[in-house]
Motif scaffolding. Structure first.
Motif, mmCIF file in Angstrom:
data_model
loop_
_atom_site.group_PDB
_atom_site.id
_atom_site.type_symbol
_atom_site.label_atom_id
_atom_site.label_comp_id
_atom_site.label_asym_id
_atom_site.label_seq_id
_atom_site.Cartn_x
_atom_site.Cartn_y
_atom_site.Cartn_z
ATOM 1 N N ASP A 1 39.768 31.275 31.056
ATOM 2 C CA ASP A 1 40.513 30.031 31.889
ATOM 3 C C ASP A 1 41.927 29.554 32.184
ATOM 4 N N ALA A 2 41.623 28.605 32.875
ATOM 5 C CA ALA A 2 43.204 28.363 33.841
ATOM 6 C C ALA A 2 44.070 28.205 31.818
ATOM 7 N N PRO A 3 45.495 29.257 33.161
ATOM 8 C CA PRO A 3 46.395 28.943 31.885
ATOM 9 C C PRO A 3 46.873 27.459 31.730
ATOM 10 N N SER A 4 47.532 27.336 30.425
ATOM 11 C CA SER A 4 48.009 25.917 30.391
ATOM 12 C C SER A 4 49.837 26.373 30.669
ATOM 13 N N LEU A 5 50.519 25.104 31.222
ATOM 14 C CA LEU A 5 51.362 25.843 31.979
ATOM 15 C C LEU A 5 52.972 23.992 31.436
ATOM 16 N N GLU A 6 53.670 24.371 30.819
ATOM 17 C CA GLU A 6 54.590 22.841 31.288
ATOM 18 C C GLU A 6 56.146 22.749 31.664
ATOM 19 N N ASP A 7 56.165 22.265 32.257
ATOM 20 C CA ASP A 7 58.090 21.896 33.020
ATOM 21 C C ASP A 7 58.704 21.819 31.306
ATOM 22 N N ALA A 8 59.914 22.656 31.575
ATOM 23 C CA ALA A 8 60.238 23.454 30.361
ATOM 24 C C ALA A 8 61.233 22.073 30.010
ATOM 25 N N ALA A 9 61.849 20.999 31.568
ATOM 26 C CA ALA A 9 62.467 20.140 30.866
ATOM 27 C C ALA A 9 61.590 18.976 30.579
ATOM 28 N N GLY A 10 60.680 19.145 30.437
ATOM 29 C CA GLY A 10 59.573 18.062 30.353
ATOM 30 C C GLY A 10 59.751 16.747 30.671
ATOM 31 N N GLN A 11 59.670 16.991 31.879
ATOM 32 C CA GLN A 11 59.321 15.623 32.927
ATOM 33 C C GLN A 11 59.144 15.683 34.184
ATOM 34 N N ALA A 12 58.170 16.615 33.949
ATOM 35 C CA ALA A 12 57.083 16.506 35.630
ATOM 36 C C ALA A 12 55.948 17.134 35.057
ATOM 37 N N SER A 13 54.542 16.733 35.352
ATOM 38 C CA SER A 13 52.882 17.314 35.140
ATOM 39 C C SER A 13 52.736 18.236 36.025
ATOM 40 N N ILE A 14 52.268 19.394 35.150
ATOM 41 C CA ILE A 14 52.304 21.203 35.580
ATOM 42 C C ILE A 14 50.640 20.506 35.035
ATOM 43 N N GLU A 15 49.900 20.664 35.896
ATOM 44 C CA GLU A 15 48.453 21.082 36.151
ATOM 45 C C GLU A 15 47.701 22.452 36.505
ATOM 46 N N THR A 16 47.558 23.408 35.789
ATOM 47 C CA THR A 16 46.418 24.929 36.803
ATOM 48 C C THR A 16 44.818 24.199 36.347
ATOM 49 N N VAL A 17 44.420 23.946 37.489
ATOM 50 C CA VAL A 17 43.090 24.161 38.178
ATOM 51 C C VAL A 17 42.337 25.505 39.127
ATOM 52 N N THR A 18 41.073 26.124 37.736
ATOM 53 C CA THR A 18 40.510 27.321 38.471
ATOM 54 C C THR A 18 39.740 25.980 39.727
ATOM 55 N N VAL A 19 39.883 27.260 40.882
ATOM 56 C CA VAL A 19 38.522 26.832 41.403
ATOM 57 C C VAL A 19 37.716 27.607 42.324
ATOM 58 N N THR A 20 37.364 28.589 41.415
ATOM 59 C CA THR A 20 36.441 29.372 42.107
ATOM 60 C C THR A 20 35.152 28.450 42.684
ATOM 61 N N GLY A 21 34.340 29.641 43.958
ATOM 62 C CA GLY A 21 33.304 28.954 44.442
ATOM 63 C C GLY A 21 33.332 27.700 44.720
ATOM 64 N N ALA B 1 37.259 24.498 51.246
ATOM 65 C CA ALA B 1 38.184 24.234 50.987
ATOM 66 C C ALA B 1 37.865 22.156 50.972
ATOM 67 N N ASP B 2 37.095 21.434 51.449
ATOM 68 C CA ASP B 2 37.331 20.494 51.444
ATOM 69 C C ASP B 2 37.168 19.885 49.638
ATOM 70 N N GLU B 3 36.231 20.695 49.016
ATOM 71 C CA GLU B 3 36.147 20.427 47.433
ATOM 72 C C GLU B 3 37.824 21.057 47.104
ATOM 73 N N VAL B 4 38.404 21.242 47.078
ATOM 74 C CA VAL B 4 40.393 21.477 46.954
ATOM 75 C C VAL B 4 41.261 20.724 47.344
ATOM 76 N N LEU B 5 40.752 20.520 48.624
ATOM 77 C CA LEU B 5 41.195 19.016 49.269
ATOM 78 C C LEU B 5 40.857 18.048 48.513
ATOM 79 N N GLY B 6 40.096 17.853 47.620
ATOM 80 C CA GLY B 6 39.156 16.455 47.069
ATOM 81 C C GLY B 6 39.858 16.421 45.856
ATOM 82 N N LEU B 7 40.450 17.957 44.471
ATOM 83 C CA LEU B 7 41.423 18.121 43.549
ATOM 84 C C LEU B 7 42.293 17.562 43.849
ATOM 85 N N VAL B 8 43.193 17.984 45.148
ATOM 86 C CA VAL B 8 44.558 17.760 45.197
ATOM 87 C C VAL B 8 44.347 16.019 45.128
ATOM 88 N N GLU B 9 43.228 15.564 46.283
ATOM 89 C CA GLU B 9 43.370 14.372 46.201
ATOM 90 C C GLU B 9 43.452 13.407 45.170
#
Lengths: 289, 128
Positions: free
Chosen positions: A71-91, A94-102
């Motif tokens: 599983d993709a690890p969970s990360l948090e902003d130590a300052a608690g101000q921003a959203s951090i997300e980890t996503v597995t892109v296995t398989g 590129a255009d699907e990854v771009l879609g994820l970012v969008e």
């Protein structure tokens, strides 16, 4: 125009501990597509030193993409101000990854390539003599002075895309437009020989007074060097005319710009205001010295 | 401030995506070489856009230690950072010009871990 918006999403392609490297062709395609859409991407490697991520502001989000083992690890902003997300892109392609970012961007505004061009003057203070010709010349309040009466670009959003006219009237070749095609306006080296041969102070009042278009018809013979071609007052006037005409014809001109369209009286009024501003700055400089 | 003179340089690649003044073939080829180099690097869509928006990441780039920047003319890059209120340091910054050099030369300068300034790269503090 959103030139004062920072990108709302930062992307890290993670290939460090706990993740497998992406296939070379996928990595390149992901990088290319994200960059061409206006996103910044850091490629993080095992043990590598990477440019530190800046403090995230409340409206910015960090997306960590990787071929994570498990599983993709969970990360948090130590300052608690921003959203951090980890996503597995296995398989994923590129255009699907771009879609994820969008998708992660959630429609937040950002400057997008193809829809906006970062066009504004950049002053080379190694060359600038603070003569205020640019301030006098520009009718759109792009220039101003700081508290020390030093020239600066204050309103780059006011600059008219593809118009480098102010750089052509700068007697010191101190104004660059990095997106311009030719040198030295694009930041290329200034040819000292050309500069000495063609040294020219443009008489701003002659450019701005009376029927400026008549002066276009009566243009003198252009010098043949690159430098003089790039810096002639005739060309500066021609570009000013083109900018104004283009705005006039576009039919989508904001009210404040519409006010500046080129009736000779209006041009003279604006020019006088700019000249007065420049004069005041110069006088303040002199009295300070 | 820590002494960064012995740290490996970072690599920053500018895509020039908002106006395409850098030749497409050169920037594609450089990106490919970086991507396949096995080294970490940061890529930004357009330094001009970042300067226009006073992007806070410019501060991190300017203050993060030695860096090689693949972009356009060094004079332009230097003053773009300055225009954003984040001037580049006088030492430890090399700008490699993708508008003038071949992709092979750009990549060679970026990926050379042993040189700070090669004859054809441009420390930003040097007059041109």
């Amino acid at each position: 125009m959103l030139s004062n918006e920072n990108s709302p999403v930062q992307v890290i392609l993670y290939e460090g501990k706990g993740a497998s490297p992406l296939a070379a062709e996928i990595r390149l395609a992901v990088l290319s597509q994200l960059l061409d859409k206006g996103f910044a991407v850091a490629l993080a490697k095992e043990g590598g030193r990477q440019i530190p991520t800046p403090p995230l502001k409340g409206n910015q989000r960090l997306l960590v993409l990787g071929d994570f083992v498990g599983d993709a690890p969970s990360l948090e902003d130590a300052a608690g101000q921003a959203s951090i997300e980890t996503v597995t892109v296995t398989g994923l392609a590129a255009d699907e990854v771009l879609g994820l970012v969008e998708q992660f961007r959630e429609g937040q505004p950002m400057n997008e390539p193809g829809k906006w061009k970062p066009w504004f003057p950049v002053i080379d203070y190694d060359r600038c003599t603070n003569c205020m010709q640019c301030l006098s010349f520009c009718l759109f309040d792009v220039y101003g002075v700081d508290e020390d009466n030093k020239i600066q670009v204050q309103n780059n959003d006011n600059c008219k895309t593809n118009c480098p006219a102010c750089s052509r009237v700068c007697p010191e070749v101190a104004i660059m437009f990095p997106k311009y095609s030719g040198g030295p306006i694009n930041g290329d080296k200034v040819n000292t020989q050309d500069l000495e041969r063609e040294k020219m102070k443009v008489d701003i009042s002659s450019l701005l007074g009376g029927d400026i278009y008549a002066s276009l018809r009566n243009r003198s013979e252009q010098a043949k060097s690159r430098f003089s071609k790039e810096r002639s007052p005739d060309k500066a006037l021609s570009e000013r005319k083109k900018c104004l005409t283009k705005l006039q014809q576009a039919g989508m001109i904001p009210a404040e710009v519409l006010e500046n369209l080129p009736s000779p009286e209006e041009i003279q009024r604006r020019a006088a205001a700019a000249a007065a501003k420049a004069d005041a700055a110069l006088k303040a400089q002199t009295s300070a010295n | 401030m820590t002494d960064s003179s012995h740290q490996p340089h970072r690599i920053l690649y500018c895509r020039c995506a908002y106006a395409n003044t850098v030749p497409q073939g050169v920037k594609d080829d450089v990106l490919q070489r970086l991507s396949e180099s096995g080294l970490p690097f940061e890529a930004v869509s357009d330094l001009c856009e970042m300067s226009a928006s006073r992007d806070p990441r410019l501060k991190q780039i300017a203050e993060g230690g030695r860096v090689k920047i693949a972009a356009c003319y060094p004079r332009a890059v230097k003053w773009l950072f300055h225009a954003a209120g984040q001037p580049l340091p006088e030492e430890g910054v090399d700008v490699v010009n993708m508008r003038e050099l071949s992709a092979e030369d750009v990549a060679a300068q970026l990926l050379d871990r042993n040189t700070e300034s090669t004859p054809s790269s441009h420390p930003v503090n040097h007059a041109e």
